[in-house]
Each structure stands twice: as C-alpha cells, then as structure tokens.
Design a protein around this motif. Structure first.
Motif, PDB file in Angstrom:
ATOM      1  N   ASP A  17      11.056  -4.430  45.061  1.00 40.52           N
ATOM      2  CA  ASP A  17      10.025  -3.444  45.294  1.00 40.52           C
ATOM      3  C   ASP A  17      10.655  -2.181  43.570  1.00 40.52           C
ATOM      4  O   ASP A  17      11.800  -2.134  43.740  1.00 40.52           O
ATOM      5  CB  ASP A  17       9.945  -2.647  46.699  1.00 40.52           C
ATOM      6  N   VAL A  18       9.007  -2.034  43.471  1.00 41.17           N
ATOM      7  CA  VAL A  18       9.466  -1.044  41.910  1.00 41.17           C
ATOM      8  C   VAL A  18       8.583  -0.058  42.386  1.00 41.17           C
ATOM      9  O   VAL A  18       7.203  -0.080  43.093  1.00 41.17           O
ATOM     10  CB  VAL A  18       8.839  -1.940  40.964  1.00 41.17           C
ATOM     11  N   ARG A  19       9.127   0.933  41.907  1.00 39.94           N
ATOM     12  CA  ARG A  19       8.559   2.668  42.515  1.00 39.94           C
ATOM     13  C   ARG A  19       8.684   3.079  40.990  1.00 39.94           C
ATOM     14  O   ARG A  19       9.552   3.143  40.132  1.00 39.94           O
ATOM     15  CB  ARG A  19       9.390   3.361  43.503  1.00 39.94           C
ATOM     16  N   LEU A  20       7.802   4.587  40.764  1.00 36.08           N
ATOM     17  CA  LEU A  20       8.265   5.088  40.047  1.00 36.08           C
ATOM     18  C   LEU A  20       8.515   6.140  40.735  1.00 36.08           C
ATOM     19  O   LEU A  20       9.018   7.246  40.914  1.00 36.08           O
ATOM     20  CB  LEU A  20       6.333   5.667  40.240  1.00 36.08           C
ATOM     21  N   SER A  21       9.808   5.884  38.909  1.00 29.29           N
ATOM     22  CA  SER A  21      10.577   7.115  39.022  1.00 29.29           C
ATOM     23  C   SER A  21      10.503   8.197  38.055  1.00 29.29           C
ATOM     24  O   SER A  21      11.277   9.420  38.334  1.00 29.29           O
ATOM     25  CB  SER A  21      12.259   6.576  38.519  1.00 29.29           C
ATOM     26  N   SER A  22      10.139   7.917  37.129  1.00 27.84           N
ATOM     27  CA  SER A  22       9.533   9.210  36.729  1.00 27.84           C
ATOM     28  C   SER A  22       7.921   9.450  35.877  1.00 27.84           C
ATOM     29  O   SER A  22       7.402   8.398  35.474  1.00 27.84           O
ATOM     30  CB  SER A  22      10.643   9.349  35.422  1.00 27.84           C
ATOM     31  N   VAL A  23       7.962  10.725  35.771  1.00 23.41           N
ATOM     32  CA  VAL A  23       5.953  10.621  35.299  1.00 23.41           C
ATOM     33  C   VAL A  23       6.231  11.585  33.727  1.00 23.41           C
ATOM     34  O   VAL A  23       6.815  12.746  34.752  1.00 23.41           O
ATOM     35  CB  VAL A  23       5.479  11.233  36.277  1.00 23.41           C
ATOM     36  N   ALA A  24       6.254  11.009  32.754  1.00 26.20           N
ATOM     37  CA  ALA A  24       6.520  12.826  31.224  1.00 26.20           C
ATOM     38  C   ALA A  24       5.017  13.291  31.542  1.00 26.20           C
ATOM     39  O   ALA A  24       4.384  14.231  30.831  1.00 26.20           O
ATOM     40  CB  ALA A  24       7.316  11.246  30.580  1.00 26.20           C
ATOM     41  N   SER A  25       3.859  12.238  31.666  1.00 31.93           N
ATOM     42  CA  SER A  25       2.325  12.069  31.708  1.00 31.93           C
ATOM     43  C   SER A  25       2.130  11.627  32.117  1.00 31.93           C
ATOM     44  O   SER A  25       1.454  10.752  31.936  1.00 31.93           O
ATOM     45  CB  SER A  25       2.362  12.722  30.071  1.00 31.93           C
ATOM     46  N   ALA A  26       0.330  12.537  33.132  1.00 31.15           N
ATOM     47  CA  ALA A  26      -0.538  11.778  33.614  1.00 31.15           C
ATOM     48  C   ALA A  26      -1.348  12.096  32.796  1.00 31.15           C
ATOM     49  O   ALA A  26      -1.727  13.493  32.819  1.00 31.15           O
ATOM     50  CB  ALA A  26      -0.094  11.940  35.095  1.00 31.15           C
ATOM     51  N   GLU A  39       8.198   6.688  33.598  1.00 33.86           N
ATOM     52  CA  GLU A  39       9.246   5.089  34.187  1.00 33.86           C
ATOM     53  C   GLU A  39       9.043   4.440  35.876  1.00 33.86           C
ATOM     54  O   GLU A  39       8.762   5.240  36.769  1.00 33.86           O
ATOM     55  CB  GLU A  39      10.739   5.629  33.731  1.00 33.86           C
ATOM     56  N   LEU A  40       9.547   3.280  35.451  1.00 37.63           N
ATOM     57  CA  LEU A  40       9.660   2.296  36.670  1.00 37.63           C
ATOM     58  C   LEU A  40      10.984   1.671  36.884  1.00 37.63           C
ATOM     59  O   LEU A  40      11.375   1.434  36.413  1.00 37.63           O
ATOM     60  CB  LEU A  40       8.580   1.275  36.728  1.00 37.63           C
ATOM     61  N   LYS A  41      11.212   2.111  38.596  1.00 36.53           N
ATOM     62  CA  LYS A  41      12.627   1.646  38.633  1.00 36.53           C
ATOM     63  C   LYS A  41      12.345   0.269  39.664  1.00 36.53           C
ATOM     64  O   LYS A  41      11.645   0.811  41.026  1.00 36.53           O
ATOM     65  CB  LYS A  41      13.348   2.835  38.921  1.00 36.53           C
ATOM     66  N   CYS A  42      13.123  -0.394  39.929  1.00 35.33           N
ATOM     67  CA  CYS A  42      13.560  -1.323  40.657  1.00 35.33           C
ATOM     68  C   CYS A  42      14.543  -0.850  41.900  1.00 35.33           C
ATOM     69  O   CYS A  42      15.469  -0.209  41.588  1.00 35.33           O
ATOM     70  CB  CYS A  42      13.800  -2.748  39.920  1.00 35.33           C
ATOM     71  N   ASP A  43      13.676  -0.705  42.939  1.00 40.23           N
ATOM     72  CA  ASP A  43      14.767  -0.189  44.306  1.00 40.23           C
ATOM     73  C   ASP A  43      15.880  -1.151  43.807  1.00 40.23           C
ATOM     74  O   ASP A  43      16.737  -0.522  44.615  1.00 40.23           O
ATOM     75  CB  ASP A  43      14.089  -0.295  45.519  1.00 40.23           C
ATOM     76  N   ALA A  44      15.889  -2.518  43.995  1.00 33.73           N
ATOM     77  CA  ALA A  44      16.732  -3.309  44.243  1.00 33.73           C
ATOM     78  C   ALA A  44      18.099  -3.476  42.959  1.00 33.73           C
ATOM     79  O   ALA A  44      19.490  -3.333  43.597  1.00 33.73           O
ATOM     80  CB  ALA A  44      16.573  -4.878  45.451  1.00 33.73           C
ATOM     81  N   CYS A  45      17.752  -3.612  42.637  1.00 30.77           N
ATOM     82  CA  CYS A  45      18.296  -3.692  41.174  1.00 30.77           C
ATOM     83  C   CYS A  45      18.826  -2.531  40.451  1.00 30.77           C
ATOM     84  O   CYS A  45      20.068  -2.669  39.415  1.00 30.77           O
ATOM     85  CB  CYS A  45      18.441  -5.223  40.347  1.00 30.77           C
ATOM     86  N   ALA A  46      17.860  -1.224  40.495  1.00 30.08           N
ATOM     87  CA  ALA A  46      17.581  -0.139  39.638  1.00 30.08           C
ATOM     88  C   ALA A  46      17.665  -0.693  37.880  1.00 30.08           C
ATOM     89  O   ALA A  46      18.323   0.245  37.246  1.00 30.08           O
ATOM     90  CB  ALA A  46      19.096  -0.002  39.352  1.00 30.08           C
ATOM     91  N   ARG A  47      16.957  -1.823  38.127  1.00 32.37           N
ATOM     92  CA  ARG A  47      16.551  -1.882  36.704  1.00 32.37           C
ATOM     93  C   ARG A  47      15.136  -0.930  36.178  1.00 32.37           C
ATOM     94  O   ARG A  47      14.355  -0.701  37.007  1.00 32.37           O
ATOM     95  CB  ARG A  47      16.257  -3.442  36.222  1.00 32.37           C
ATOM     96  N   GLY A  48      15.204  -0.008  35.130  1.00 27.80           N
ATOM     97  CA  GLY A  48      14.158   0.338  34.666  1.00 27.80           C
ATOM     98  C   GLY A  48      13.239  -0.105  33.784  1.00 27.80           C
ATOM     99  O   GLY A  48      13.227  -1.255  32.612  1.00 27.80           O
ATOM    100  N   PHE A  49      11.913  -0.405  33.920  1.00 27.65           N
ATOM    101  CA  PHE A  49      11.077  -0.566  33.104  1.00 27.65           C
ATOM    102  C   PHE A  49      10.087   0.859  32.554  1.00 27.65           C
ATOM    103  O   PHE A  49       9.436   1.483  32.922  1.00 27.65           O
ATOM    104  CB  PHE A  49      10.166  -0.945  33.622  1.00 27.65           C
ATOM    105  N   PRO A  50       9.653   1.381  31.381  1.00 27.64           N
ATOM    106  CA  PRO A  50       8.857   2.504  30.784  1.00 27.64           C
ATOM    107  C   PRO A  50       7.846   2.245  31.057  1.00 27.64           C
ATOM    108  O   PRO A  50       6.858   1.032  30.571  1.00 27.64           O
ATOM    109  CB  PRO A  50       9.502   2.354  29.758  1.00 27.64           C
ATOM    110  N   ILE A  51       6.876   3.607  30.901  1.00 23.46           N
ATOM    111  CA  ILE A  51       5.554   3.235  31.217  1.00 23.46           C
ATOM    112  C   ILE A  51       5.519   3.979  29.967  1.00 23.46           C
ATOM    113  O   ILE A  51       5.599   5.323  30.038  1.00 23.46           O
ATOM    114  CB  ILE A  51       4.599   3.657  31.607  1.00 23.46           C
ATOM    115  N   ARG A  52       4.767   2.864  28.772  1.00 18.93           N
ATOM    116  CA  ARG A  52       4.276   3.792  27.324  1.00 18.93           C
ATOM    117  C   ARG A  52       2.483   3.588  27.181  1.00 18.93           C
ATOM    118  O   ARG A  52       2.202   2.949  27.417  1.00 18.93           O
ATOM    119  CB  ARG A  52       5.304   3.234  25.647  1.00 18.93           C
TER     120      ARG A  52
END
Ligand SMILES: C[S@@+](CC[C@H](N)C(=O)[O-])C[C@H]1O[C@@H](n2cnc3c(N)ncnc32)[C@H](O)[C@@H]1O
Length: 351
Positions: A17-26, A39-52
């Motif tokens: 599952d992927v969750r929102l780990s931080s919001v810099a601007s909305a 940034e999004l983060k995977c709960d299982a493997c902790a991999r991060g994915f940016p929102i740009r």
C-alpha cells in the motif's frame, strides 16, 4: 494529485500500500485537496515516490531500459510541443475504441495506458467516468495534468505501463490508444494493462496493423529507425513540414472532394490508402503536422498482424471480443476480461 487517487495506488516494486508521507504544497481552491509537491511512501518496502508539479512520479529513469527511455523522451517532447486541443478528438477517439460510446464511461473506474497529453483522459472524465487514471511514462504528463487539473474525477500518473503503480483487478475499464505498438514487447504491455481490469470489466486497445502497411514497414520504418527518431527534435519539427504539406494538399484537394461527391466515391475508394487519408482530411494543418511528426519520432513501432492481435485477447482469456479493421490500416479490439486474466504461458505453467 488528488487525495482520492491514494486508494487506487499500489507500490510498483512490491505491491504494498502507498500512503502520503509528506506534503510540501497543496491547493484547496477547487473544493478538493490537490497535492502539488510532496512524497508518497510504500508501507511495505518503504520506497519513496515524489509528487512533483502535481503528478506522482513512479518512473525512475535510472532503472528504465534505454529503448523505453528514448521513446518516452521523444514523445514527451512531442506532446509538450503539440499541446493544442482539436474539436475532432472525440470522434477520432470513438473510432479507436469502437464499439464503446460516451455513455459507456458513465460511473466507471477507468484506466488509460499511455495518456500522452491527456486529450482522452479529459474526454473520459467529461463523459462521466467515476474516476479516470491516465498513466504515461513521459514528460507528457506535465501537459496531461494541466489539461485535466480542473476535473475532480481525473488523475495523471507518471509510470511505466509494465509496472503500473495501481491496484490489480480494480478498474471497470482500461483502454490504450496508440501506445502498445511503441513498446519493446507490445503483448506484454497489453497483458500488464489487462491485469488491472476487474473480472467482468472491459478492455480496449488500438494498434497499428501489419496488413496494408507494407509500404510503411518497407520504406518509412527504416528511415524512422535510423534517421528521424534520432535527429534533433527541433530539426525534425521543421523537416516534417514537407511531408505534412504533401499530406495536407492531397487530403484537402483530392481525397476529401472525391470522397464527398457521390459521382466520384467509387473512384475515390480505389485511391492509395483512401480510408486513412480521407479520415485525416477533417483535420487542419496543426493536427496533420502532429500526426506526421508522431509517425517519424518513435524509435520503436511494431505493425501487428490481425492473427497476432487476436492471440493477445485469447491469451488473457477475454470473451465477447470484437476486433475491427480501422481505416483499413490498424486494429482496434474490445473485450471482456475474465476472472483470472492469465496469459497462455501462465495457463501452460499452471496446467
Ligand atoms: C502516440 S502517443 C499516444 C498518446 C495518447 N494515447 C493519445 O492518443 O493521445 C504514445 C504514448 O505512449 C507513451 N508511452 C510509451 N512507452 C510507454 C511506457 N512504457 N509506459 C507508459 N507510457 C508509454 C508515450 O510517452 C506516449 O505519450
């Protein structure tokens, strides 16, 4: 990225599952929260994915194979240049996904594999999709996002079609228009897309046909592969105006008038590539230039025989499949995806 996309996301690396780990601007101006940077983060493997710039980015170009990356680079350039909207897009889209009609989208959760500048993402959202997720590997997502940002039911994601960061078997309908034939393994892309359709949901795909296109595969493809897809995009933009001028003159002065008049229609039907060229006559210069450029920019393009295309649908165990020859130059398919969606290979392995 809208908060509402989160429930559909899944880690492309481990399926977690992927969750929102931080919001810099909305931005909440339109009545929903649009996350612009974060940034999004995977709960299982902790991999991060940016929102740009409003788009969640699941494609790591350090991991993407060179042929896919160069295809994405070229198309990214194309769609950032040819950003126009054209009033003919709806009819053209319906031609590619027939027998699907606008009403079919109503209330459905829809996935688009390879959304380019988002012209079809927008149409699907306007035709009443409950939500649509347009995915593309290239920077075209920047344009697709701008194109659909005002629509509460449209999402744009940057990802590889082979590794979609989306829940499996979640979508009511998936479609892919003009994308699969540009993949290094078109059938594998088709199978990857089908795995996100729920049992009993539907799938549409449109690909270049091998039949009737021998002149392209023999004479145009070698030039595209060795020259035009490798040259500077700016130079190709200028060079492609020459064939566009010939196309524009032929479609407007010959094909359209001869096909229009009942007295000359029988003759027109015998003209070279009549169905396709006549279909282009409705477009103005800019759109015809886009089409010519599109044909010359792709490093990879497969022309798929009907029998092979039929095999793709059999391979995923689809039923009620309708395959049609579009403008006598390409194949469109529509079918219902069954419960397991296994490929032939998987069926063989599992007995
Ligand atoms: C010819 S364009 C069609 C775009 C759109 N379907 C349309 O008709 O406007 C092909 C698109 O496929 C995208 N694409 C190519 N390889 C891809 C991949 N591996 N994953 C996702 N998208 C890909 C390209 O970036 C490009 O936007």
């Amino acid at each position: 990225m809208k908060d509402s996309l989160l429930k559909l996301l899944s880690c492309p690396s481990c399926g977690g599952d992927v969750r929102l780990s931080s919001v810099a601007s909305a931005d909440e101006a339109r009545g929903w929260r649009e996350i612009v940077e974060g940034e999004l983060k995977c709960d299982a493997c902790a991999r991060g994915f940016p929102i740009r710039r409003g788009v969640p980015r699941f494609a790591d170009f350090k991991e993407i194979e060179a042929d896919k990356a160069s295809t994405a680079e070229n198309f990214g350039w194309q769609w950032r240049h040819f950003t126009q909207r054209d009033e003919q897009y709806a009819e053209q889209f319906l031609g590619w996904i027939a027998p699907v009609r606008p009403e079919f989208f109503r209330g459905k959760l829809v996935l688009e594999g390879g959304c380019g500048k988002g012209r079809h993402t927008r149409l699907a959202a306007e035709w009443g999709a409950r939500e649509i997720v347009g995915v593309d590997l290239s920077d075209a997502v920047e344009v697709a996002y701008r194109e659909t940002r005002d629509l509460a039911n449209a999402h744009v994601v940057q990802a590889d079609i082979y590794r979609l960061p989306l829940k499996r078997r979640a979508f009511d309908y998936a479609f892919s228009v003009g994308v699969l034939h540009h993949l290094p393994d078109p059938r594998a892309g088709f199978v990857a897309l089908s795995k996100h359709v729920r049992a009993g949901g539907h799938l549409s795909a449109w690909v270049y046909g091998a039949e009737n296109n021998e002149w392209i595969t023999r004479y145009v493809s070698p030039v595209r592969e060795r020259v035009t897809s490798r040259m500077s995009r700016g130079a190709l933009l200028q060079l492609s105006k020459l064939p566009t001028a010939a196309l524009f003159a032929a479609t407007k002065l010959v094909y359209a008038p001869l096909n229009r008049s009942p007295l000359t229609q029988a003759f027109a039907r015998r003209l070279f590539y009549n169905d396709y060229l006549n279909s282009l006559a409705r477009f103005g210069w800019r759109e015809q230039h886009t089409i010519v450029f599109d044909h010359l920019i792709a490093p990879t393009a497969f022309y798929v025989p009907r029998a092979e295309f039929e095999g793709w649908w059999r391979g995923i165990g689809a039923d009620e499949v309708e395959i049609g020859w579009h403008n006598k130059s390409s194949w469109r398919g529509f079918g219902r995806v069954d419960g397991d969606g296994a490929t032939d290979g998987e069926r063989d392995r599992t007995g």
